[in-house]
Design an enzyme around this catalytic site. Structure first.
Site, PDB file in Angstrom:
ATOM      1  N   ASP A  14       1.030  -1.256   0.040  1.00 55.56           N
ATOM      2  CA  ASP A  14      -0.124   0.091   0.009  1.00 55.56           C
ATOM      3  C   ASP A  14       0.882   1.164  -0.090  1.00 55.56           C
ATOM      4  O   ASP A  14       0.493   2.103   0.656  1.00 55.56           O
ATOM      5  CB  ASP A  14      -0.883   0.057   1.167  1.00 55.56           C
ATOM      6  N   HIS A  42      -3.890  -1.992  -6.657  1.00 54.42           N
ATOM      7  CA  HIS A  42      -3.188  -0.893  -7.477  1.00 54.42           C
ATOM      8  C   HIS A  42      -3.993   0.268  -7.876  1.00 54.42           C
ATOM      9  O   HIS A  42      -4.900  -0.073  -8.980  1.00 54.42           O
ATOM     10  CB  HIS A  42      -2.394  -1.277  -8.602  1.00 54.42           C
TER      11      HIS A  42
END
Length: 432
Positions: A14, A42
């Site tokens: 992340d 993503h």
């Protein structure tokens, strides 16, 4: 000149990899996923439009780029079809831009059932997986019973292999986990329905990448998750099931290891983690809440609230070692705007009182570890969307410089917002 550039996360995932991969693919001819599966999330924001990709490489939105899913990726046919449909509904010709390795292991319904049954059985000791069947699919691969994309070329043999492996897994589901068996015919029918689409995209990835290298084409390798979740080098057992470090590029794509030219480590300006596992700098106070709110720290895949804390340069130095990092891209600097002070973890105090500057390996060895902080002045000015280094507050520049000093790695790119335009490229990896 770096032709083969790797982009990977240096923390627990992340970090903001998708945006950077998308930005740098302006110059790339190929973008390659080499590990993980649709447990990745993503997020790309282009002209204000948000796209979340889980399995397909982030280069898919560019017409000049061929996206490749390498053999190190575990591939869910249903997840791929769903993602392809969403993109095709928006006018993106996925089938013209996407290629697959025939050695990709398939994630099928029984892997998902096993994943969830195991997490339920672990109770309070659950790993915190995404429940998408990633781990069980990798297990089948290593046990040499897994079905692969290439098996779909011979549908009759595929059906036989599937029956055999499902008998094995259903026995475990019913008798050990007291869960329902997965229906063989449904799995077979669902997979056969998309078999021809999958096989039509198959290519010899290793050969393609070698030819690209000989031509001097630019290739971007897109990592998923983060270094500290690596199956071998992460906070085991609170890790993912693949090699998230730079070593995974060669094994997960078939590129020779000597041909990696530059490794870009994506580094969030603070730390986050999803799920269970060690996190020495985790904050439980209002600052932790501030970071979560300002950074919108909720998982793109699961929607789970991420745990937040100060940047841990001890753990990041481990990522530098493991990946032989060439440079950093610092992301989410703007999230720290408005804090009176910012902290960097520079060492750990062990339970026996020792101070150390390296990370423990197994999760149990992290118990009782306390962070030792260096405190720096914060800044009140906004860094959001700043596109020139000279526009950053001095306190932010000092923070950046200190990270470089503590890690020994230059910050080559600074991201100041989610859009691809909100970025400062101080040194382009393809020119390094």
């Amino acid at each position: 000149m770096g032709n083969n550039v790797v982009v990977l996360g240096t923390q627990w995932g992340d970090e903001g990899k998708g945006k950077i991969v998308d930005l740098l693919t302006e110059r790339a001819k190929y973008v390659v996923r080499y590990q993980g599966g649709h447990n990745a999330g993503h997020t790309l924001v282009i002209n204000g439009e948000k796209t979340v990709l889980h399995l397909i490489p982030s280069g898919i939105l560019r017409e000049n780029v061929t996206s490749i899913i390498g053999n190190g990726v575990v591939l869910s046919p249903s997840a791929l079809m769903k993602e392809m449909k969403e993109l095709e509904d928006r006018g993106i010709p996925v089938r013209e831009r996407l290629l697959l390795s025939e050695a990709c292991p398939l994630i099928l319904d029984y892997h998902v059932a096993l994943d969830n049954a195991r997490e339920k059985a672990r109770g309070a000791k659950a790993i915190g997986t995404t429940g998408r069947g990633i781990g069980p699919a990798y297990e089948d691969k290593v046990a040499r019973r897994g079905l692969r994309v290439g098996d779909l070329f011979d549908k009759e043999t595929f059906a036989e292999k599937l029956k055999e492996v499902m008998e094995y897994h259903n026995f475990q589901l019913v008798n050990y986990y007291k869960a329902e068996a997965v229906d063989y015919q449904k799995v077979l029918d669902d997979t056969m329905a998309v078999a021809d689409i999958l096989t039509s995209m198959v290519v010899d990835v290793s050969d393609l990448l070698d030819q690209a290298r000989q031509r001097g084409d630019f290739v971007m390798f897109e990592g998923a998750q983060g270094t500290l979740l690596d199956i071998d080098h992460g906070t085991y057992p609170y890790v993912t099931s693949s090699n998230t470090t730079a070593g995974g590029v060669a094994t997960g794509s078939g590129l020779g290891p000597r041909y990696v030219d530059y490794v870009l480590g994506i580094l969030k300006a603070y730390s986050t983690r999803v799920g269970a596992g060690p996190f020495p700098t985790e904050l439980f106070d209002e600052t932790g809440e501030f970071l979560c709110k300002q950074g919108n720290e909720y998982g793109a895949t699961t929607g789970r609230r991420r745990r937040t804390g100060w940047l841990d340069t001890v753990a990041v130095r481990r990522a530098v070692q493991l990946n032989s990092l060439s440079g950093f891209c610092l992301t989410k600097l703007d999230v720290l705007d408005g804090l009176k002070e910012v902290k960097l973890c520079v060492a750990y105090r062990m339970p026996d009182g020792r101070e150390v500057t390296t990370t423990p390996l197994a999760a149990d060895d992290w118990k009782g570890v306390e962070p030792i902080y260096e405190t720096m002045p914060g800044w009140s000015e906004s860094t959001f969307g700043v596109k020139d280094r000279s526009g950053l507050p001095q306190a932010a520049l000092n923070y950046i410089k200190r990270i470089e000093e503590l890690t020994g790695v230059p910050i080559d790119i600074i991201s100041t917002g989610p859009d691809r335009t909100e970025t400062m490229i101080l040194r382009d990896p393809f020119d390094a």
